[in-house]
Design a protein around this motif. Structure first.
Motif, mmCIF file in Angstrom:
data_model
loop_
_atom_site.group_PDB
_atom_site.id
_atom_site.type_symbol
_atom_site.label_atom_id
_atom_site.label_comp_id
_atom_site.label_asym_id
_atom_site.label_seq_id
_atom_site.Cartn_x
_atom_site.Cartn_y
_atom_site.Cartn_z
ATOM 1 N N LEU A 46 0.835 -1.203 0.000
ATOM 2 C CA LEU A 46 0.000 0.000 0.000
ATOM 3 C C LEU A 46 0.871 1.256 0.000
ATOM 4 N N TRP A 47 1.993 1.199 0.729
ATOM 5 C CA TRP A 47 2.918 2.337 0.720
ATOM 6 C C TRP A 47 3.480 2.554 -0.682
ATOM 7 N N LYS A 73 1.968 2.137 -3.328
ATOM 8 C CA LYS A 73 0.905 2.756 -4.119
ATOM 9 C C LYS A 73 0.709 4.229 -3.770
ATOM 10 N N GLY A 74 1.447 4.713 -2.768
ATOM 11 C CA GLY A 74 1.376 6.136 -2.457
ATOM 12 C C GLY A 74 0.803 6.497 -1.104
ATOM 13 N N TYR A 75 0.347 5.510 -0.336
ATOM 14 C CA TYR A 75 -0.181 5.809 0.996
ATOM 15 C C TYR A 75 0.983 6.097 1.941
ATOM 16 N N GLU A 76 0.803 7.118 2.792
ATOM 17 C CA GLU A 76 1.904 7.581 3.645
ATOM 18 C C GLU A 76 1.776 7.132 5.104
ATOM 19 N N VAL A 77 0.578 6.765 5.520
ATOM 20 C CA VAL A 77 0.353 6.183 6.844
ATOM 21 C C VAL A 77 -0.558 4.980 6.657
ATOM 22 N N VAL A 78 -0.045 3.795 6.943
ATOM 23 C CA VAL A 78 -0.831 2.572 6.804
ATOM 24 C C VAL A 78 -1.034 1.986 8.195
ATOM 25 N N GLU A 79 -2.263 2.024 8.638
ATOM 26 C CA GLU A 79 -2.627 1.653 10.009
ATOM 27 C C GLU A 79 -3.027 0.185 10.085
ATOM 28 N N GLY A 80 -2.502 -0.505 11.103
ATOM 29 C CA GLY A 80 -2.963 -1.852 11.395
ATOM 30 C C GLY A 80 -4.182 -1.777 12.310
ATOM 31 N N SER A 81 -5.328 -2.226 11.836
ATOM 32 C CA SER A 81 -6.574 -2.142 12.598
ATOM 33 C C SER A 81 -6.953 -3.530 13.118
#
Length: 302
Positions: free
Chosen positions: A107-108, A110-118
């Motif tokens: 996901l990073w 692909k451009g996401y800057e904060v990827v949260e583990g939920s």
């Protein structure tokens, strides 16, 4: 490169397993990486295991605290030492599933800057603990204006997000809230909390309560608002009892004795003392911030 920050406190049993699992996973996925273990003043042979892992794997780095400063300090130390284009935080006990780390990394890319583990499920927890956790995160969600009901320390941050967090000056930091507060392009990945393979949890009920109180005070004025609310309630009760007393006096049915007076004194006194305790706690936190002591002290590095 991906920097994997791994706080470790008395994890001599799990640390070799964590190194092996993460190395095999990231190598198989062709993800360039470094592992940064932060020994939070462990009392067992955690540091020896980190040194051994470093000798066997050039991707492993280690930081040793002079004493136990807590998990938040360990996370910030690892982030400050990270050199990757993105950094992830994962527990050494592998209750955060390593496979999810790959999904975060993609996901990073692909451009996401904060990827949260939920957290989809929380594993084995007592009903009381689950209820207390729910209350804590509802308060925190109101404080940071972001839903933190399923939040965890398991997340991946772009270099820009890491630098933004490290620039924040507060000493009593709460990583989960700060990473949500900074914004940036955000994504979320659900995971199931895994069972610990070896060792024991370091989070006793007392430590969890202390952790919750500290972070609520650090990121919310709700306790101070409670003081105001309690004052309003006591004022309303005083008005009602005052009217009742006047009516009884005027009609010649005044209550004998001091029962009402004693009850009022006990009620108001308890509210005042409780309120002073809350205010005193906030003042203590201000005092700690003003002193400006470092979040942690590093005694050794490899």
């Amino acid at each position: 490169m991906l920097s994997v920050v791994i706080p470790a406190y008395n994890e001599e049993q799990m640390l070799p397993r964590a190194v092996k699992v993460l190395d095999e996973l990231l190598t198989s996925q062709q993800i360039p990486y470094e592992m940064i273990f932060v020994d939070d003043g462990s009392k067992d042979h955690t540091w020896d295991e980190i040194c051994e892992a470093h000798r066997n794997n050039e991707h492993v780095r280690g930081i040793h605290f002079s004493r136990n400063f807590g998990k938040e300090a360990a996370i910030f130390a690892g982030l400050s030492e990270s050199r990757g284009d993105c950094s992830a935080v994962i527990d050494c006990d592998l209750q955060h599933p390593p496979g999810t780390l790959v999904e975060m990394y993609r996901l990073w890319e692909k451009g996401y800057e904060v990827v949260e583990g939920s957290k989809r499920t929380r594993g084995k927890e007592s009903a009381a603990h689950r209820a207390a956790t729910g209350i804590f995160y509802r308060i925190m969600s109101r404080a940071v204006k972001i839903d933190m009901t399923h939040a965890s320390d398991f997340k991946l941050l772009d270099r820009k997000a890491v630098e933004s967090i490290l620039e924040m000056p507060e000493r009593n930091a709460f990583f989960r809230a700060m990473s949500a507060w900074i914004g940036f392009r955000h994504a979320s990945v659900e995971f199931d909390v895994q069972e610990r393979e070896a060792g024991e949890s370091k989070w006793s009920t007392r430590r969890l309560i202390s952790y919750a109180v500290s972070n609520i005070v650090g990121y919310s004025t709700a306790p101070m608002q409670f003081v105001t609310g309690a004052g309003i309630v006591v004022f309303v009760l005083a008005v009602v009892l005052g009217i009742q007393t006047l009516v009884r006096y005027c009609t010649g049915h005044a209550v004998e004795g001091f029962t009402t007076v004693i009850l009022l004194i006990l009620l108001i006194g308890s509210v005042i003392m409780f309120s002073l305790g809350i205010i005193g706690y906030y003042i203590a936190r201000i005092y700690e911030e003003v002193k400006g002591r470092p979040k942690y002290i590093i005694s050794r590095k490899i």
